[in-house]
Design a protein around this motif. Structure first.
Motif, PDB file in Angstrom:
ATOM      1  N   THR A 433       0.851  -1.196   0.000  1.00 30.11           N
ATOM      2  CA  THR A 433       0.000   0.000   0.000  1.00 30.11           C
ATOM      3  C   THR A 433       0.883   1.241   0.000  1.00 30.11           C
ATOM      4  OG1 THR A 433      -0.062   0.137   2.419  1.00 30.11           O
ATOM      5  CG2 THR A 433      -1.798  -1.162   1.372  1.00 30.11           C
ATOM      6  N   GLY A 434       0.280   2.376  -0.345  1.00 28.61           N
ATOM      7  CA  GLY A 434       1.046   3.625  -0.459  1.00 28.61           C
ATOM      8  C   GLY A 434       1.447   4.223   0.871  1.00 28.61           C
ATOM      9  N   THR A 435       0.663   3.988   1.919  1.00 25.29           N
ATOM     10  CA  THR A 435       0.995   4.517   3.242  1.00 25.29           C
ATOM     11  C   THR A 435       0.632   3.494   4.308  1.00 25.29           C
ATOM     12  OG1 THR A 435      -1.137   5.607   3.166  1.00 25.29           O
ATOM     13  CG2 THR A 435       0.756   7.026   3.001  1.00 25.29           C
ATOM     14  N   ILE A 436       1.406   3.462   5.366  1.00 23.07           N
ATOM     15  CA  ILE A 436       1.089   2.602   6.513  1.00 23.07           C
ATOM     16  C   ILE A 436       1.481   3.332   7.792  1.00 23.07           C
ATOM     17  CG2 ILE A 436       1.529   0.402   7.695  1.00 23.07           C
ATOM     18  CD1 ILE A 436       1.916  -0.909   5.119  1.00 23.07           C
ATOM     19  N   SER A 437       0.554   3.319   8.736  1.00 25.57           N
ATOM     20  CA  SER A 437       0.839   3.917  10.035  1.00 25.57           C
ATOM     21  C   SER A 437       1.303   2.816  10.984  1.00 25.57           C
ATOM     22  CB  SER A 437      -0.446   4.571  10.560  1.00 25.57           C
ATOM     23  OG  SER A 437      -0.393   4.692  11.945  1.00 25.57           O
ATOM     24  N   ILE A 438       2.394   3.085  11.685  1.00 28.69           N
ATOM     25  CA  ILE A 438       2.908   2.107  12.647  1.00 28.69           C
ATOM     26  C   ILE A 438       2.670   2.633  14.057  1.00 28.69           C
ATOM     27  CG2 ILE A 438       5.037   1.041  13.528  1.00 28.69           C
ATOM     28  CD1 ILE A 438       5.883   0.868  10.546  1.00 28.69           C
ATOM     29  N   ASN A 439       1.973   1.836  14.856  1.00 26.63           N
ATOM     30  CA  ASN A 439       1.655   2.202  16.248  1.00 26.63           C
ATOM     31  C   ASN A 439       1.076   3.617  16.346  1.00 26.63           C
ATOM     32  OD1 ASN A 439       2.474  -0.301  17.042  1.00 26.63           O
ATOM     33  ND2 ASN A 439       4.487   0.343  17.769  1.00 26.63           N
ATOM     34  N   GLY A 440       0.162   3.943  15.449  1.00 28.80           N
ATOM     35  CA  GLY A 440      -0.538   5.230  15.518  1.00 28.80           C
ATOM     36  C   GLY A 440       0.189   6.402  14.890  1.00 28.80           C
ATOM     37  N   MET A 442       1.434   9.235  12.323  1.00 27.99           N
ATOM     38  CA  MET A 442       0.637  10.029  11.372  1.00 27.99           C
ATOM     39  C   MET A 442       1.446  10.340  10.120  1.00 27.99           C
ATOM     40  SD  MET A 442      -2.392  10.995  11.770  1.00 27.99           S
ATOM     41  CE  MET A 442      -3.615  10.522  12.954  1.00 27.99           C
ATOM     42  N   PHE A 443       0.975   9.941   8.989  1.00 29.27           N
ATOM     43  CA  PHE A 443       1.743  10.157   7.767  1.00 29.27           C
ATOM     44  C   PHE A 443       1.372  11.443   7.043  1.00 29.27           C
ATOM     45  CE2 PHE A 443      -1.708   7.049   6.933  1.00 29.27           C
ATOM     46  CZ  PHE A 443      -2.507   7.820   6.125  1.00 29.27           C
ATOM     47  N   TYR A 444       0.246  12.030   7.376  1.00 31.39           N
ATOM     48  CA  TYR A 444      -0.335  13.088   6.553  1.00 31.39           C
ATOM     49  C   TYR A 444       0.427  14.426   6.628  1.00 31.39           C
ATOM     50  CZ  TYR A 444      -3.981  16.064   4.596  1.00 31.39           C
ATOM     51  OH  TYR A 444      -4.673  16.944   3.818  1.00 31.39           O
ATOM     52  N   PRO A 446       1.737  18.148   3.856  1.00 30.47           N
ATOM     53  CA  PRO A 446       1.951  18.623   2.484  1.00 30.47           C
ATOM     54  C   PRO A 446       3.212  18.054   1.856  1.00 30.47           C
ATOM     55  CG  PRO A 446       2.397  20.373   4.080  1.00 30.47           C
ATOM     56  CD  PRO A 446       1.792  19.235   4.838  1.00 30.47           C
ATOM     57  N   ASP A 447       4.190  17.681   2.718  1.00 28.49           N
ATOM     58  CA  ASP A 447       5.454  17.158   2.190  1.00 28.49           C
ATOM     59  C   ASP A 447       5.464  15.623   2.135  1.00 28.49           C
ATOM     60  OD1 ASP A 447       5.343  16.839   4.899  1.00 28.49           O
ATOM     61  OD2 ASP A 447       7.410  17.443   5.298  1.00 28.49           O
ATOM     62  N   ALA A 448       4.339  14.991   2.486  1.00 29.00           N
ATOM     63  CA  ALA A 448       4.293  13.521   2.569  1.00 29.00           C
ATOM     64  C   ALA A 448       3.471  12.935   1.420  1.00 29.00           C
ATOM     65  CB  ALA A 448       3.678  13.107   3.905  1.00 29.00           C
ATOM     66  N   PRO A 449       4.141  12.233   0.498  1.00 30.44           N
ATOM     67  CA  PRO A 449       3.391  11.670  -0.633  1.00 30.44           C
ATOM     68  C   PRO A 449       2.323  10.682  -0.180  1.00 30.44           C
ATOM     69  CG  PRO A 449       5.685  10.910  -0.630  1.00 30.44           C
ATOM     70  CD  PRO A 449       5.576  11.951   0.426  1.00 30.44           C
ATOM     71  N   PHE A 450       1.145  10.788  -0.787  1.00 29.85           N
ATOM     72  CA  PHE A 450       0.014   9.929  -0.424  1.00 29.85           C
ATOM     73  C   PHE A 450      -0.639   9.416  -1.698  1.00 29.85           C
ATOM     74  CE2 PHE A 450      -4.554   9.411   0.196  1.00 29.85           C
ATOM     75  CZ  PHE A 450      -4.568   8.503   1.242  1.00 29.85           C
ATOM     76  N   GLY A 451      -0.902   8.126  -1.750  1.00 23.16           N
ATOM     77  CA  GLY A 451      -1.567   7.564  -2.925  1.00 23.16           C
ATOM     78  C   GLY A 451      -1.549   6.055  -2.865  1.00 23.16           C
ATOM     79  N   GLY A 452      -2.012   5.436  -3.940  1.00 26.16           N
ATOM     80  CA  GLY A 452      -2.244   4.005  -3.853  1.00 26.16           C
ATOM     81  C   GLY A 452      -1.437   3.127  -4.775  1.00 26.16           C
ATOM     82  N   TYR A 453      -1.240   1.884  -4.329  1.00 23.87           N
ATOM     83  CA  TYR A 453      -0.772   0.803  -5.193  1.00 23.87           C
ATOM     84  C   TYR A 453      -2.013   0.198  -5.858  1.00 23.87           C
ATOM     85  CZ  TYR A 453       3.803   0.253  -2.683  1.00 23.87           C
ATOM     86  OH  TYR A 453       5.049   0.410  -2.122  1.00 23.87           O
ATOM     87  N   LYS A 454      -1.782  -0.677  -6.810  1.00 20.71           N
ATOM     88  CA  LYS A 454      -2.837  -1.517  -7.403  1.00 20.71           C
ATOM     89  C   LYS A 454      -4.062  -0.677  -7.813  1.00 20.71           C
ATOM     90  CE  LYS A 454      -3.242  -5.114  -4.526  1.00 20.71           C
ATOM     91  NZ  LYS A 454      -3.146  -5.829  -3.263  1.00 20.71           N
ATOM     92  N   ALA A 455      -5.259  -1.161  -7.519  1.00 21.36           N
ATOM     93  CA  ALA A 455      -6.452  -0.447  -7.996  1.00 21.36           C
ATOM     94  C   ALA A 455      -6.792   0.784  -7.160  1.00 21.36           C
ATOM     95  CB  ALA A 455      -7.646  -1.399  -8.024  1.00 21.36           C
ATOM     96  N   SER A 456      -5.907   1.157  -6.227  1.00 19.62           N
ATOM     97  CA  SER A 456      -6.140   2.383  -5.456  1.00 19.62           C
ATOM     98  C   SER A 456      -5.597   3.621  -6.153  1.00 19.62           C
ATOM     99  CB  SER A 456      -5.531   2.257  -4.048  1.00 19.62           C
ATOM    100  OG  SER A 456      -6.305   1.378  -3.263  1.00 19.62           O
ATOM    101  N   GLY A 457      -4.994   3.436  -7.317  1.00 17.29           N
ATOM    102  CA  GLY A 457      -4.633   4.636  -8.055  1.00 17.29           C
ATOM    103  C   GLY A 457      -3.305   4.598  -8.755  1.00 17.29           C
TER     104      GLY A 457
END
Ligand code: NAD
Length: 483
Positions: A433-440, A442-444, A446-457
């Protein structure tokens, strides 16, 4: 709407209703564009991009983004009330990702990056075919961008397209979702009245008809589509864009998994994880709608998840205590109820909720719903429900958890919880997957790329990767004076 710098009605004079999903009452009207209005906007954007200095004048672009930041801040409270009314999002969400985060300092990152971005990169002198050349890689805007957005986080998604597209020097046509047009028309007015954005560089075209959005996809004067929405619509856009070999940036659906490993503190994690699945009625692309727990602690996990689900405060989105409001429309509400019915039919155990709440006769509400005894192949474990529905799935060991997490067509986000960060990271590395949170974590941002693998985009929003979506690369070379 905003076309070519003018705030205008549809040429046909038609308007459509904007409805409050919490009360089912009509809030008011908005201009209803048809294909001709859309073509006028495309013409205006093409003309402005080709015939103004917008694409090369970074100083102007920075000034405009700062003006927009101030303009939004000056109407933030009106916008807040409007979002709650048209989106049905709980008021509390507007103090986070729904409004305050994307319109706050987040915006300044995009204004500042205009100055700091590496627009040119020199390569070492090169020798090819017997001649020595200087070589330079330059970045240029793609051109005219059609931005098509959904209704669940409309301002956030809209700004995540407008800001990088404009910062990088593109012209833009924004097509909001029919269910949430007002935040977009407000943005259009703010740009027209409070910024120096040249006429035609930013256009807003709302319509009750999805096909009007498709004009952007098929029109050859549009260089790129930046789309956020369902995977089904993303597929359709890909098909329709193919003849024009149009550049696409697609942010699509998800079916993300939260993997809770056997060494985690279940009592502190699982009730929150369950309640989190109901946040904004589950209408969140990156929502963890599958909870993966070890088989030998399965019943304990289901009980804790039920505890969390039963405690979810839901109802009137104007009440600051709520985390769940209504679904966006009766159609979406019925779609969610259809999935719940399907889950029961396929043999999953309904533990909490499962219907329309009796104490909310008005508004498109669905009860917080928990399913246990879910197998990875069931429809409710495979498809994006986009409602307050959590499925709890057992796994045998870490490798099995990774296998199940990966066993859908989606690949947007996810989470791993473990007493050992190292073990959690090893599991996270296996999840596609494009992002994963570990133990809570926060990935979000403006400087943090966000998007999907596979059919998520396809592609990423935010970060340098996100800026790259809105850029072309041009290679320049010339004879070197040093031969
Ligand atoms: P949707 O696909 O139904 O509609 C999204 C937008 O596309 C709307 O503006 C709609 O009018 C337009 N549209 C519909 N058909 C079109 C066509 N044929 N051509 C061009 N435009 C067309 O999605 P939705 O129901 O509004 O939003 C929910 C979906 O969005 C969920 O699947 C959710 O996961 C996804 N989403 C993804 C992200 C992400 O970042 N990956 C973020 C938010 C929402």
């Amino acid at each position: 709407m905003l076309i070519g710098g003018e705030l205008v009605e549809a040429a046909s004079g038609r308007r459509f209703d904007n409805v409050n999903p919490a009360t089912e009452e009509v809030l008011g009207e908005v201009a209803d564009a048809d294909a001709q209005d859309m073509r006028r906007a495309i013409e205006a954007a093409r003309n402005a991009f080709d015939n103004s200095d917008w694409s090369t004048n970074g100083e102007l672009r920075k000034r405009c983004l700062l003006q927009l930041h101030e303009a939004i801040a000056s109407e933030r409270e009106e916008l807040r009330a409007e979002l709650v009314a048209e989106v049905g999002c709980p008021l509390s969400t507007t103090y986070g990702a729904q409004l305050d985060i994307p319109t706050g300092e987040h915006m300044l990152w995009f204004a500042d990056v205009i100055d700091t971005f590496a627009w040119e990169r020199e390569l070492p002198l090169g020798t090819a075919f017997g001649s020595r050349s200087w070589r330079s890689v330059t970045k240029e805007p793609v051109g005219v961008v059609g931005a098509i957005v959904p209704w669940n986080f409309p301002i956030e998604v809209t700004l995540s397209k407008i800001l990088p597209a404009l910062a990088m020097g593109n012209a833009l046509i924004l097509k909001p979702a029919p269910d949430t047009p007002w935040n977009a028309t407000r943005l259009g007015r703010l740009v027209a009245e409070n910024t120096d954005v040249p006429a035609g560089i930013f256009n807003v075209v709302p319509s009750s008809d999805h096909a009007v959005g498709e004009e952007l996809v098929i029109d050859r004067r549009v260089d790129m589509i930046s789309f956020t929405g369902s995977t089904a619509t993303g597929r359709r856009i890909m098909e329709r864009a193919a003849p024009g070999i149009k550049r696409l940036f697609l942010e699509l659906g998800g079916k993300s998994a939260h993997v809770v490993l056997d060494d985690a503190d279940f009592a502190s994690v699982i009730p929150m994880a369950a309640a989190g699945a109901c946040y904004h009625g589950g209408q969140v692309c990156a929502l963890n709608s599958r909870l993966l727990v070890p088989r030998d602690r399965y019943e304990e996990a289901v009980e804790l998840a039920a505890l969390g689900m039963r405690a979810v405060p839901y109802g009137d989105p104007n009440d600051m205590n709520m985390i769940q409001g209504p679904q966006i429309s009766s159609k979406q509400r019925d779609r969610v109820l259809g999935y719940i019915e399907q889950g029961v039919k396929e043999g999953a155990r309904l533990v909490v909720g499962g219907g329309r709440p009796a104490d909310h006769p008005k508004g498109w509400y669905v009860e917080p719903t928990l399913f246990a005894d879910v197998t990875p192949s069931m429809t409710i474990a495979q498809e994006e429900i986009f409602g307050p529905v959590l499925t709890v799935i057992p796994f045998e060991d870490d490798a099995d958890a990774v296998r199940i997490a990966n066993a859908t067509e989606y690949g947007l986000a996810g989470a791993v919880t473990s007493a050992s960060q190292e073990r959690a990271r090893a599991v996270a590395r296996g999840i596609r997957t494009g992002t994963i949170s570990i133990n809570g974590g926060m990935f979000y941002g403006p400087d943090a790329p966000f998007g999907g693998y596979k059919a998520s985009g396809v592609g990423r929003m935010n970060g340098l990767e996100g800026l790259g979506e809105y850029l072309e690369t041009k290679m320049l070379a010339g004879p070197s004076p040093e031969t």
